[in-house]
Design a protein around this motif. Structure first.
Motif, PDB file in Angstrom:
ATOM      1  N   ILE A  17      33.807  54.193  59.757  1.00  0.00           N
ATOM      2  CA  ILE A  17      33.952  54.346  59.836  1.00  0.00           C
ATOM      3  C   ILE A  17      32.167  55.192  59.548  1.00  0.00           C
ATOM      4  O   ILE A  17      31.122  54.792  60.137  1.00  0.00           O
ATOM      5  CB  ILE A  17      33.105  53.308  58.556  1.00  0.00           C
ATOM      6  N   GLU A  18      31.114  55.090  57.962  1.00  0.00           N
ATOM      7  CA  GLU A  18      29.977  55.850  57.674  1.00  0.00           C
ATOM      8  C   GLU A  18      29.542  54.783  56.765  1.00  0.00           C
ATOM      9  O   GLU A  18      29.990  55.034  55.431  1.00  0.00           O
ATOM     10  CB  GLU A  18      30.594  57.038  57.615  1.00  0.00           C
ATOM     11  N   LEU A  19      28.066  55.110  57.299  1.00  0.00           N
ATOM     12  CA  LEU A  19      27.311  53.742  56.866  1.00  0.00           C
ATOM     13  C   LEU A  19      26.025  54.816  56.566  1.00  0.00           C
ATOM     14  O   LEU A  19      25.556  55.733  56.891  1.00  0.00           O
ATOM     15  CB  LEU A  19      26.629  52.948  57.700  1.00  0.00           C
ATOM     16  N   VAL A  20      25.164  54.800  55.716  1.00  0.00           N
ATOM     17  CA  VAL A  20      23.841  55.196  55.459  1.00  0.00           C
ATOM     18  C   VAL A  20      22.958  54.090  55.043  1.00  0.00           C
ATOM     19  O   VAL A  20      22.658  53.251  53.925  1.00  0.00           O
ATOM     20  CB  VAL A  20      23.518  56.116  53.587  1.00  0.00           C
ATOM     21  N   GLY A  21      22.167  54.156  56.306  1.00  0.00           N
ATOM     22  CA  GLY A  21      20.740  53.202  55.989  1.00  0.00           C
ATOM     23  C   GLY A  21      19.666  53.243  55.429  1.00  0.00           C
ATOM     24  O   GLY A  21      19.396  54.916  55.551  1.00  0.00           O
ATOM     25  N   SER A  22      18.326  52.888  54.776  1.00  0.00           N
ATOM     26  CA  SER A  22      17.603  53.079  54.188  1.00  0.00           C
ATOM     27  C   SER A  22      15.537  51.985  55.039  1.00  0.00           C
ATOM     28  O   SER A  22      16.491  51.034  55.301  1.00  0.00           O
ATOM     29  CB  SER A  22      17.393  53.634  52.241  1.00  0.00           C
ATOM     30  N   SER A  23      15.157  52.602  54.751  1.00  0.00           N
ATOM     31  CA  SER A  23      14.113  52.173  55.256  1.00  0.00           C
ATOM     32  C   SER A  23      12.621  52.721  55.233  1.00  0.00           C
ATOM     33  O   SER A  23      12.556  54.061  55.226  1.00  0.00           O
ATOM     34  CB  SER A  23      14.184  51.353  56.909  1.00  0.00           C
ATOM     35  N   PRO A  24      11.592  51.551  54.084  1.00  0.00           N
ATOM     36  CA  PRO A  24      10.053  52.803  54.227  1.00  0.00           C
ATOM     37  C   PRO A  24       9.193  52.953  55.717  1.00  0.00           C
ATOM     38  O   PRO A  24       8.317  53.864  56.202  1.00  0.00           O
ATOM     39  CB  PRO A  24       9.746  52.276  53.178  1.00  0.00           C
ATOM     40  N   GLU A  25       9.856  52.031  57.029  1.00  0.00           N
ATOM     41  CA  GLU A  25       8.703  51.486  58.615  1.00  0.00           C
ATOM     42  C   GLU A  25       9.416  52.897  58.806  1.00  0.00           C
ATOM     43  O   GLU A  25       8.358  53.901  59.180  1.00  0.00           O
ATOM     44  CB  GLU A  25       9.185  50.770  58.762  1.00  0.00           C
ATOM     45  N   SER A  26      10.698  53.410  59.642  1.00  0.00           N
ATOM     46  CA  SER A  26      10.820  54.465  60.044  1.00  0.00           C
ATOM     47  C   SER A  26      12.800  54.380  60.541  1.00  0.00           C
ATOM     48  O   SER A  26      13.108  54.130  59.994  1.00  0.00           O
ATOM     49  CB  SER A  26      10.447  54.092  62.189  1.00  0.00           C
ATOM     50  N   ILE A  27      12.746  55.759  60.711  1.00  0.00           N
ATOM     51  CA  ILE A  27      14.262  56.142  61.086  1.00  0.00           C
ATOM     52  C   ILE A  27      15.112  55.029  62.467  1.00  0.00           C
ATOM     53  O   ILE A  27      15.942  54.829  62.647  1.00  0.00           O
ATOM     54  CB  ILE A  27      14.055  57.172  61.854  1.00  0.00           C
ATOM     55  N   GLU A  28      14.517  54.053  62.737  1.00  0.00           N
ATOM     56  CA  GLU A  28      14.889  53.043  63.860  1.00  0.00           C
ATOM     57  C   GLU A  28      15.132  52.042  62.413  1.00  0.00           C
ATOM     58  O   GLU A  28      16.479  51.856  62.889  1.00  0.00           O
ATOM     59  CB  GLU A  28      14.251  52.835  65.145  1.00  0.00           C
ATOM     60  N   ALA A  29      14.149  52.060  61.961  1.00  0.00           N
ATOM     61  CA  ALA A  29      14.487  50.602  60.874  1.00  0.00           C
ATOM     62  C   ALA A  29      16.061  51.105  60.393  1.00  0.00           C
ATOM     63  O   ALA A  29      16.861  50.006  59.859  1.00  0.00           O
ATOM     64  CB  ALA A  29      13.566  50.020  59.988  1.00  0.00           C
ATOM     65  N   ALA A  30      15.825  52.051  59.743  1.00  0.00           N
ATOM     66  CA  ALA A  30      16.476  52.267  58.860  1.00  0.00           C
ATOM     67  C   ALA A  30      17.701  52.136  59.434  1.00  0.00           C
ATOM     68  O   ALA A  30      18.938  51.880  58.500  1.00  0.00           O
ATOM     69  CB  ALA A  30      16.739  54.041  58.391  1.00  0.00           C
ATOM     70  N   VAL A  31      18.545  53.165  60.909  1.00  0.00           N
ATOM     71  CA  VAL A  31      19.945  52.637  61.304  1.00  0.00           C
ATOM     72  C   VAL A  31      19.696  50.986  61.699  1.00  0.00           C
ATOM     73  O   VAL A  31      21.178  50.025  61.306  1.00  0.00           O
ATOM     74  CB  VAL A  31      19.170  53.042  63.046  1.00  0.00           C
ATOM     75  N   GLU A  32      18.838  50.543  61.898  1.00  0.00           N
ATOM     76  CA  GLU A  32      18.982  48.350  61.920  1.00  0.00           C
ATOM     77  C   GLU A  32      19.192  48.022  61.056  1.00  0.00           C
ATOM     78  O   GLU A  32      20.276  46.760  60.571  1.00  0.00           O
ATOM     79  CB  GLU A  32      17.910  48.533  62.685  1.00  0.00           C
ATOM     80  N   ASN A  33      19.020  48.050  59.462  1.00  0.00           N
ATOM     81  CA  ASN A  33      19.175  48.025  58.237  1.00  0.00           C
ATOM     82  C   ASN A  33      20.568  48.129  58.050  1.00  0.00           C
ATOM     83  O   ASN A  33      21.268  47.598  57.384  1.00  0.00           O
ATOM     84  CB  ASN A  33      18.317  48.576  57.236  1.00  0.00           C
ATOM     85  N   ALA A  34      21.551  49.465  58.066  1.00  0.00           N
ATOM     86  CA  ALA A  34      22.501  49.445  58.365  1.00  0.00           C
ATOM     87  C   ALA A  34      23.555  49.076  59.041  1.00  0.00           C
ATOM     88  O   ALA A  34      23.778  47.747  58.423  1.00  0.00           O
ATOM     89  CB  ALA A  34      23.139  51.626  58.437  1.00  0.00           C
ATOM     90  N   LEU A  35      23.223  48.627  60.727  1.00  0.00           N
ATOM     91  CA  LEU A  35      24.338  47.856  61.151  1.00  0.00           C
ATOM     92  C   LEU A  35      23.639  46.693  60.688  1.00  0.00           C
ATOM     93  O   LEU A  35      24.855  45.682  60.860  1.00  0.00           O
ATOM     94  CB  LEU A  35      23.588  48.025  62.979  1.00  0.00           C
ATOM     95  N   ALA A  36      22.719  45.901  60.383  1.00  0.00           N
ATOM     96  CA  ALA A  36      22.760  44.442  60.327  1.00  0.00           C
ATOM     97  C   ALA A  36      23.748  44.605  58.699  1.00  0.00           C
ATOM     98  O   ALA A  36      23.641  42.344  59.253  1.00  0.00           O
ATOM     99  CB  ALA A  36      20.724  44.200  59.972  1.00  0.00           C
TER     100      ALA A  36
END
Length: 77
Positions: A17-36
């Motif tokens: 599947i494809e997801l899009v995560g976002s974060s004001p902190e960092s690229i890594e945090a955006a990925v973590e938000n999508a996975l969480a």
């Protein structure tokens, strides 16, 4: 000498599947938000592939990051 069958991925079937995560902190945090978020409804996630990285600019500075990821998970069966 080990064979390809010794690897843990050898006999699995995956769905992607494809997801899009976002974060004001960092690229890594955006990925973590999508996975969480995905973890709440998807079991057996095994791998991810970053497919796109975007940043939103506000007043000449990065306001937040958006990262698209493809996530593979094993099918239960």
């Amino acid at each position: 000498m080990s064979s390809w069958k010794d690897f843990s991925m050898s006999d699995h079937v995956y769905k992607k599947i494809e997801l899009v995560g976002s974060s004001p902190e960092s690229i890594e945090a955006a990925v973590e938000n999508a996975l969480a978020r995905a973890k709440k409804t998807i079991r057996n996630m095994r791998w991810l592939e970053v497919t796109e990285t975007r940043g939103h600019i506000e007043n000449g500075k990065i306001d937040h990051w958006q990262v698209a990821v493809k996530v593979g998970f094993t099918l239960e069966g």
